[in-house]
Each structure stands twice: as C-alpha cells, then as structure tokens.
Design a protein around this motif. Sequence first.
Motif, PDB file in Angstrom:
ATOM      1  N   TYR A 153      -4.026 -79.911  85.316  1.00  0.00           N
ATOM      2  CA  TYR A 153      -5.201 -79.177  84.848  1.00  0.00           C
ATOM      3  C   TYR A 153      -6.127 -78.900  86.020  1.00  0.00           C
ATOM      4  N   GLU A 165      -3.661 -81.222  74.680  1.00  0.00           N
ATOM      5  CA  GLU A 165      -3.935 -79.791  74.867  1.00  0.00           C
ATOM      6  C   GLU A 165      -5.176 -79.360  74.097  1.00  0.00           C
ATOM      7  N   ARG A 166      -5.342 -79.889  72.887  1.00  0.00           N
ATOM      8  CA  ARG A 166      -6.521 -79.545  72.083  1.00  0.00           C
ATOM      9  C   ARG A 166      -7.803 -79.966  72.803  1.00  0.00           C
ATOM     10  N   GLN A 194      -8.409 -77.789  75.906  1.00  0.00           N
ATOM     11  CA  GLN A 194      -8.852 -76.445  75.548  1.00  0.00           C
ATOM     12  C   GLN A 194     -10.330 -76.422  75.151  1.00  0.00           C
ATOM     13  N   GLU A 217     -15.214 -77.202  78.492  1.00  0.00           N
ATOM     14  CA  GLU A 217     -15.647 -76.041  79.265  1.00  0.00           C
ATOM     15  C   GLU A 217     -15.448 -76.260  80.758  1.00  0.00           C
ATOM     16  N   ARG A 267      -7.882 -74.185  83.511  1.00  0.00           N
ATOM     17  CA  ARG A 267      -6.514 -73.993  83.035  1.00  0.00           C
ATOM     18  C   ARG A 267      -5.822 -75.350  82.941  1.00  0.00           C
ATOM     19  N   TYR A 268      -4.757 -75.402  82.133  1.00  0.00           N
ATOM     20  CA  TYR A 268      -3.978 -76.631  81.993  1.00  0.00           C
ATOM     21  C   TYR A 268      -2.562 -76.261  81.586  1.00  0.00           C
ATOM     22  N   GLN A 269      -1.627 -77.182  81.825  1.00  0.00           N
ATOM     23  CA  GLN A 269      -0.264 -77.010  81.349  1.00  0.00           C
ATOM     24  C   GLN A 269       0.383 -78.385  81.215  1.00  0.00           C
TER      25      GLN A 269
END
Length: 124
Positions: A8, A76-77, A80, A83, A87-89
Amino acid sequence: MNKYEVVYIIDPAVEEEARKELIAKYNELITGNGGSVDKVEEWGKRRLAYAIDYKTEGYYVLVNFQAEAELPKELERNLQISESVIRYQVIRIEEKKVGIKPRAVRVAAPVAPVEAPAETPAAE
C-alpha cells in the motif's frame, strides 16, 4: 492458512508519527483477525509511475502475512476507507508444487572405435 502480501502507498504529506501509527494499525488488524504478520518492509518515499490525485510521490509499505481467506476482504475494506492510503493491492502467494519428477539421466551409448582403412597396393 494462506500466505498473502499487501503493498500500500501512503500519502507523503502524512507525518512520520501518523504514518507509523497507520502501519501499526493495519498490522494489528491482521493479527486481531487471527492472522500473523511475517515481515514488514518500508520501502520509503518513491516516485509514482503516474500522478494520483495530483501527487507524484508516495510512501510504499510491503507486508507479508498469513491469514484465513476472509481477512483480505476486511483488510481491503479498511485500506479503501482510509484517506491516507493512495493505492493498495493484496495478493495471495501460491506455493510451488514439487510434484514433478526429475528428468532421467541419459547414458551415452559407447561408440565403436573407427579403424583406419587398410592401405591398398598402388597399381604399377
């Protein structure tokens, strides 16, 4: 348990103290939901490949962890909603299977020695 890694990018405007708290928060989220954090790598401030919300730099963090299949959705929640995260994965790491048999060793067939041709008498 499955192995995962999450990368992230944190907004570079976030101060160091708040950034450390944010990283600790996500690590606690993993451990609090039955997972275990294997490794945390802070790559530091790096240039982004393209501008995101007019920002050209971000603070990268890589976390390797083990968890049940439901945890990545929750992670992920939370990423997201924040603020501070640009970005993340989250990626599941597949284990390599060693079910392949090694190749048989070929033995070269012995080569018969080649004899030199006998000399023929010359015609006189």
